[in-house]
Design a protein around this motif. Structure first.
Motif, PDB file in Angstrom:
ATOM      1  N   THR A 184      -2.072 -22.237   4.718  1.00  0.00           N
ATOM      2  CA  THR A 184      -0.910 -22.983   5.185  1.00  0.00           C
ATOM      3  C   THR A 184       0.280 -22.040   5.294  1.00  0.00           C
ATOM      4  N   VAL A 185       1.374 -22.529   5.837  1.00  0.00           N
ATOM      5  CA  VAL A 185       2.599 -21.728   5.898  1.00  0.00           C
ATOM      6  C   VAL A 185       3.021 -21.321   4.492  1.00  0.00           C
ATOM      7  N   GLU A 186       2.954 -22.267   3.553  1.00  0.00           N
ATOM      8  CA  GLU A 186       3.328 -21.961   2.176  1.00  0.00           C
ATOM      9  C   GLU A 186       2.368 -20.940   1.556  1.00  0.00           C
ATOM     10  N   GLY A 187       1.092 -21.051   1.909  1.00  0.00           N
ATOM     11  CA  GLY A 187       0.116 -20.085   1.424  1.00  0.00           C
ATOM     12  C   GLY A 187       0.392 -18.688   1.958  1.00  0.00           C
ATOM     13  N   TRP A 188       0.786 -18.609   3.233  1.00  0.00           N
ATOM     14  CA  TRP A 188       1.121 -17.324   3.847  1.00  0.00           C
ATOM     15  C   TRP A 188       2.339 -16.695   3.163  1.00  0.00           C
ATOM     16  N   LYS A 189       3.351 -17.512   2.911  1.00  0.00           N
ATOM     17  CA  LYS A 189       4.550 -17.014   2.238  1.00  0.00           C
ATOM     18  C   LYS A 189       4.224 -16.495   0.844  1.00  0.00           C
ATOM     19  N   LYS A 190       3.288 -17.149   0.178  1.00  0.00           N
ATOM     20  CA  LYS A 190       2.874 -16.718  -1.156  1.00  0.00           C
ATOM     21  C   LYS A 190       2.188 -15.360  -1.097  1.00  0.00           C
ATOM     22  N   LEU A 191       1.355 -15.151  -0.063  1.00  0.00           N
ATOM     23  CA  LEU A 191       0.718 -13.850   0.115  1.00  0.00           C
ATOM     24  C   LEU A 191       1.758 -12.749   0.314  1.00  0.00           C
ATOM     25  N   ALA A 192       2.820 -13.073   1.047  1.00  0.00           N
ATOM     26  CA  ALA A 192       3.877 -12.094   1.317  1.00  0.00           C
ATOM     27  C   ALA A 192       4.642 -11.720   0.052  1.00  0.00           C
ATOM     28  N   LYS A 193       4.839 -12.691  -0.827  1.00  0.00           N
ATOM     29  CA  LYS A 193       5.592 -12.435  -2.063  1.00  0.00           C
ATOM     30  C   LYS A 193       4.823 -11.564  -3.030  1.00  0.00           C
ATOM     31  N   GLY A 194       3.512 -11.717  -3.060  1.00  0.00           N
ATOM     32  CA  GLY A 194       2.700 -10.932  -3.982  1.00  0.00           C
ATOM     33  C   GLY A 194       3.022 -11.247  -5.429  1.00  0.00           C
ATOM     34  N   ASP A 195       2.990 -10.219  -6.265  1.00  0.00           N
ATOM     35  CA  ASP A 195       3.256 -10.389  -7.693  1.00  0.00           C
ATOM     36  C   ASP A 195       4.731 -10.584  -7.988  1.00  0.00           C
ATOM     37  N   LYS A 196       5.577 -10.177  -7.055  1.00  0.00           N
ATOM     38  CA  LYS A 196       7.018 -10.288  -7.229  1.00  0.00           C
ATOM     39  C   LYS A 196       7.656 -10.339  -5.850  1.00  0.00           C
ATOM     40  N   SER A 197       8.795 -10.974  -5.726  1.00  0.00           N
ATOM     41  CA  SER A 197       9.469 -11.068  -4.436  1.00  0.00           C
ATOM     42  C   SER A 197      10.239  -9.791  -4.156  1.00  0.00           C
ATOM     43  N   ALA A 198      10.636  -9.615  -2.895  1.00  0.00           N
ATOM     44  CA  ALA A 198      11.392  -8.423  -2.517  1.00  0.00           C
ATOM     45  C   ALA A 198      12.727  -8.357  -3.227  1.00  0.00           C
ATOM     46  N   SER A 199      13.253  -9.517  -3.640  1.00  0.00           N
ATOM     47  CA  SER A 199      14.544  -9.544  -4.311  1.00  0.00           C
ATOM     48  C   SER A 199      14.429  -9.220  -5.797  1.00  0.00           C
ATOM     49  N   HIS A 200      13.184  -9.020  -6.272  1.00  0.00           N
ATOM     50  CA  HIS A 200      12.950  -8.652  -7.665  1.00  0.00           C
ATOM     51  C   HIS A 200      12.081  -7.401  -7.691  1.00  0.00           C
ATOM     52  N   PRO A 201      12.672  -6.232  -7.423  1.00  0.00           N
ATOM     53  CA  PRO A 201      11.889  -4.999  -7.349  1.00  0.00           C
ATOM     54  C   PRO A 201      11.261  -4.635  -8.678  1.00  0.00           C
ATOM     55  N   GLN A 202      10.318  -3.699  -8.596  1.00  0.00           N
ATOM     56  CA  GLN A 202       9.615  -3.263  -9.786  1.00  0.00           C
ATOM     57  C   GLN A 202      10.580  -2.693 -10.825  1.00  0.00           C
ATOM     58  N   LYS A 203      10.224  -2.898 -12.082  1.00  0.00           N
ATOM     59  CA  LYS A 203      11.006  -2.299 -13.145  1.00  0.00           C
ATOM     60  C   LYS A 203      10.892  -0.789 -13.044  1.00  0.00           C
ATOM     61  N   LYS A 204      11.984  -0.125 -13.324  1.00  0.00           N
ATOM     62  CA  LYS A 204      11.957   1.327 -13.313  1.00  0.00           C
ATOM     63  C   LYS A 204      11.131   1.850 -14.480  1.00  0.00           C
ATOM     64  N   VAL A 205      10.346   2.853 -14.176  1.00  0.00           N
ATOM     65  CA  VAL A 205       9.592   3.512 -15.236  1.00  0.00           C
ATOM     66  C   VAL A 205      10.509   4.550 -15.866  1.00  0.00           C
ATOM     67  N   GLU A 206      10.686   4.468 -17.178  1.00  0.00           N
ATOM     68  CA  GLU A 206      11.556   5.420 -17.861  1.00  0.00           C
ATOM     69  C   GLU A 206      10.859   6.770 -17.920  1.00  0.00           C
ATOM     70  N   SER A 207      11.481   7.764 -17.317  1.00  0.00           N
ATOM     71  CA  SER A 207      10.917   9.103 -17.294  1.00  0.00           C
ATOM     72  C   SER A 207      11.604   9.974 -18.339  1.00  0.00           C
ATOM     73  N   LYS A 208      10.851  10.861 -18.952  1.00  0.00           N
ATOM     74  CA  LYS A 208      11.390  11.753 -19.969  1.00  0.00           C
ATOM     75  C   LYS A 208      11.009  13.186 -19.636  1.00  0.00           C
TER      76      LYS A 208
END
Length: 284
Positions: A184-208
């Protein structure tokens, strides 16, 4: 079921806004060198016309992580809105037959974006991407005829094993690539969001910084920076072939910094760029 048209640079621009379709899938990139010059034109036209959206990468079979990074870099503005897909075909593909290439590609793209790609493949070659069946949706090409010029769906059995069914079925590829989308349209939108939406980018990996000594020979002209930030002031611009001694490394998601001890502190140089490309030779 939804109807989808997929387009590339040589498609008539009208295909992106085709009447009666629900989704427009646009070719974005190929290999690590090509960006479709009509991608955003078609994308924005389809969006304005109220279509759901998709973007895809055509595989050339080079390094799969590099191709995934190239795709991500060029479509990251669409992530969260458009469903990504990877096009696995024999043409212009140096790794055709490799049964692990696509899995490496989709895994890297997911690491960068949080979204799993759909996988486009002909029905007879599904075995080449079968190890992705628990990760990604299937976009299968299976035609009753290359000359099927209608949205009337043909009656035929489509092989999808080991997938239980397809997410998309492309059933003709002549005058227009016509596809049936099993959601469905809602199903397609869910595929686009994936594990997180574009407005919630991945957490930064702390580098040392890691204590590690060696020599870096520059493969091109590079700047030696005052701080380990690409926009920071430069101490010097070093020519290709220069050698610097370093005593520590800082590995980000892709970029690698080296630290050079100096009489009045440290200098910092990029050894791998933001795409993970090595910019010289490192000897530890």
């Amino acid at each position: 079921m939804l109807k989808m048209c997929d387009v590339y640079s040589d498609s008539p621009r009208s295909f992106a806004t085709q009447s009666g379709t629900d989704i427009t899938m646009v070719k974005a990139t190929q290999g690590t060198w090509y960006v479709n010059p009509k991608c955003d034109v078609d994308y924005q036209s389809a969006k304005k016309a109220g279509k759901q959206l998709g973007i895809y990468h055509y595989c050339e079979g080079g390094n799969p992580e590099k191709e995934a990074q190239y795709f991500y870099h060029n479509v990251k503005g669409y992530i969260g809105e458009a469903v990504p897909a990877v096009d696995w075909e024999a043409g212009q593909n140096a790794s055709w037959g490799n049964t692990n290439w696509v899995k490496r590609f989709v895994t890297e793209f997911h690491r960068l974006s949080g979204v799993w790609c759909l996988i486009y493949v002909q029905a007879s070659a599904i075995s080449q991407v079968a190890n992705c069946s628990k990760l990604c949706g299937l976009w299968v090409a299976s035609y009753p005829s290359m000359d099927w010029k209608s949205w009337k769906v043909p009656s035929m059995k489509v092989n999808t094993y080991p997938w239980a069914t397809y997410t998309i079925w492309q059933y003709t590829g002549d005058n227009m690539d016509r596809n049936l989308v099993n959601t469905t349209v809602e199903g397609w939108k869910k595929l686009a969001k994936g594990d997180k939406s574009a407005s919630h980018p991945q957490k930064k990996v702390e580098s040392k910084w890691q204590k590690k000594s060696g020599t870096f020979t520059l493969g091109q002209k590079l700047k030696l920076h005052k701080t380990p930030h690409i926009e920071s002031s430069a101490i010097a611009e070093l020519p290709k072939g220069s050698e610097i001694k370093f005593d520590a490394t800082l590995q980000g998601p892709l970029r690698l910094w080296l630290r050079q001890p100096r009489s009045n502190g440290y200098g910092y140089i990029v050894a791998k760029d933001k795409y993970g490309k090595l910019l010289g030779k490192i000897e530890y």
